[in-house]
Motif scaffolding. Structure first.
Motif, short mmCIF file in Angstrom:
data_model
loop_
_atom_site.label_atom_id
_atom_site.label_comp_id
_atom_site.label_asym_id
_atom_site.label_seq_id
_atom_site.Cartn_x
_atom_site.Cartn_y
_atom_site.Cartn_z
N LEU A 42 0.83 -1.21 0.00
CA LEU A 42 0.00 0.00 0.00
C LEU A 42 0.86 1.26 0.00
O LEU A 42 0.55 2.24 -0.66
CB LEU A 42 -0.92 0.00 1.23
N LEU A 43 1.98 1.22 0.74
CA LEU A 43 2.81 2.40 0.93
C LEU A 43 3.89 2.58 -0.14
O LEU A 43 4.57 3.60 -0.16
CB LEU A 43 3.47 2.36 2.32
N SER A 44 4.07 1.62 -1.02
CA SER A 44 5.10 1.75 -2.04
C SER A 44 4.49 1.64 -3.44
O SER A 44 3.37 1.16 -3.60
CB SER A 44 6.19 0.69 -1.84
N SER A 58 6.05 6.39 -9.33
CA SER A 58 7.41 6.39 -8.83
C SER A 58 7.49 5.44 -7.65
O SER A 58 6.53 5.26 -6.91
CB SER A 58 7.85 7.80 -8.41
N VAL A 59 8.63 4.83 -7.49
CA VAL A 59 8.84 3.91 -6.39
C VAL A 59 9.27 4.72 -5.19
O VAL A 59 10.19 5.52 -5.27
CB VAL A 59 9.92 2.86 -6.74
N THR A 60 8.56 4.52 -4.09
CA THR A 60 8.91 5.23 -2.86
C THR A 60 9.14 4.21 -1.76
O THR A 60 8.50 3.16 -1.73
CB THR A 60 7.81 6.24 -2.46
N SER A 61 10.07 4.51 -0.89
CA SER A 61 10.36 3.59 0.20
C SER A 61 10.23 4.27 1.55
O SER A 61 10.71 3.77 2.55
CB SER A 61 11.76 3.00 0.04
N THR A 62 9.63 5.45 1.58
CA THR A 62 9.45 6.17 2.85
C THR A 62 8.07 6.78 2.91
O THR A 62 7.43 7.04 1.90
CB THR A 62 10.49 7.31 3.01
N GLY A 63 7.62 7.00 4.12
CA GLY A 63 6.41 7.77 4.35
C GLY A 63 5.12 7.00 4.31
O GLY A 63 5.07 5.81 4.07
N SER A 64 4.05 7.72 4.61
CA SER A 64 2.71 7.15 4.58
C SER A 64 1.83 8.03 3.71
O SER A 64 2.21 9.14 3.35
CB SER A 64 2.14 7.04 5.99
N LEU A 65 0.67 7.52 3.39
CA LEU A 65 -0.24 8.25 2.53
C LEU A 65 -0.91 9.38 3.32
O LEU A 65 -1.51 9.13 4.36
CB LEU A 65 -1.32 7.31 1.99
N GLN A 66 -0.81 10.60 2.82
CA GLN A 66 -1.47 11.71 3.48
C GLN A 66 -2.98 11.55 3.30
O GLN A 66 -3.47 11.28 2.20
CB GLN A 66 -1.01 13.04 2.90
N GLY A 67 -3.72 11.66 4.39
CA GLY A 67 -5.16 11.53 4.34
C GLY A 67 -5.65 10.10 4.47
O GLY A 67 -6.85 9.87 4.55
N CYS A 68 -4.76 9.14 4.51
CA CYS A 68 -5.14 7.73 4.65
C CYS A 68 -5.50 7.45 6.11
O CYS A 68 -4.77 7.86 7.03
CB CYS A 68 -3.99 6.84 4.21
N VAL A 69 -6.61 6.76 6.35
CA VAL A 69 -7.03 6.49 7.72
C VAL A 69 -6.03 5.59 8.46
O VAL A 69 -6.01 5.59 9.69
CB VAL A 69 -8.45 5.87 7.77
N LEU A 73 -2.38 5.37 12.64
CA LEU A 73 -2.14 4.09 13.30
C LEU A 73 -0.74 3.57 12.96
O LEU A 73 -0.02 3.08 13.84
CB LEU A 73 -3.20 3.06 12.89
N LEU A 74 -0.34 3.68 11.71
CA LEU A 74 0.99 3.22 11.32
C LEU A 74 2.07 4.03 12.02
O LEU A 74 3.11 3.49 12.40
CB LEU A 74 1.15 3.28 9.80
N TYR A 75 1.85 5.34 12.20
CA TYR A 75 2.83 6.17 12.92
C TYR A 75 2.94 5.71 14.37
O TYR A 75 4.03 5.60 14.92
CB TYR A 75 2.47 7.65 12.84
N ILE A 76 1.80 5.43 15.01
CA ILE A 76 1.83 4.94 16.39
C ILE A 76 2.60 3.63 16.46
O ILE A 76 3.42 3.41 17.36
CB ILE A 76 0.38 4.77 16.92
N MET A 77 2.35 2.75 15.52
CA MET A 77 3.04 1.46 15.50
C MET A 77 4.53 1.65 15.21
O MET A 77 5.37 0.93 15.74
CB MET A 77 2.39 0.53 14.49
N TYR A 78 4.84 2.61 14.36
CA TYR A 78 6.24 2.89 14.01
C TYR A 78 7.02 3.40 15.23
O TYR A 78 8.17 3.04 15.43
CB TYR A 78 6.29 3.93 12.89
#
Length: 171
Positions: A42-44, A58-69, A73-78
């Motif tokens: 989902l994130l790449s 483009s291939v991305t290997s960092t970050g999360s989707l802005q506005g994604c519900v 939660l992923l930041y908390i888990m990170y």
């Protein structure tokens, strides 16, 4: 008498590492490999809209989707393993902010080692601190109050403030 200090790191999250996220999801939350794989997928390799236009794939290997519900939660888990091992010190997190609350003893005048520990965790987790938005506040109940000593991050003095409104808390 002791001194309470608050050191806030505003917006420390600059795109996080999917490798670290994957490790935390497996190690701390025991998620199945298929779920972790779905999240990483989902994130790449995603497209996104910029000013109403569809961007090139483009291939991305960092970050999360802005506005994604899932992003909060992923930041908390990170950041789940970001905890202080020091006595009388707590790290509070809200959205992409972090606050260090530390109780200083009589002979202490700054956060010192606590900040160093936090900065090492950030470096190990590929997170970067926005030093210009970081504040340092001291609440001193001692009879003879020494002048507060500003914390230093990456060679920059952190601004000492008399008051601070913590994001997300509105009494």
């Amino acid at each position: 008498m002791q001194d309470y200090c608050l050191l806030t790191f505003h917006q420390p999250l600059i795109p996080f590492s999917l490798i670290c996220l994957s490790r935390n999801l497996r190690k701390s939350f025991f998620l199945d490999n298929s779920i972790v794989g779905w999240i990483l997928d989902l994130l790449s390799c995603r497209t996104q809209r910029v000013n109403g236009e569809l961007s090139d794939l483009s291939v991305t290997s960092t970050g999360s989707l802005q506005g994604c519900v899932l992003s909060p939660l992923l930041y908390i888990m990170y950041t789940n393993d970001c905890r202080s091992a020091r006595k009388n010190c707590h790290i509070l997190k809200f959205a992409d902010d972090a606050v260090i609350l530390s109780l200083l003893n009589r002979d202490e005048s700054s956060h010192g080692a606590v900040v160093d520990d936090f900065m090492n965790w950030c470096q190990d987790s590929f997170l970067f601190i926005n030093v210009s938005k970081t504040k340092d506040m001291s609440i001193d109940f001692r009879h003879s109050q020494p002048s507060p000593v500003s914390s230093v991050i990456n060679g920059q003095d952190i601004e000492l403030v008399q008051s601070y409104r913590y994001p997300g808390y509105h009494p």
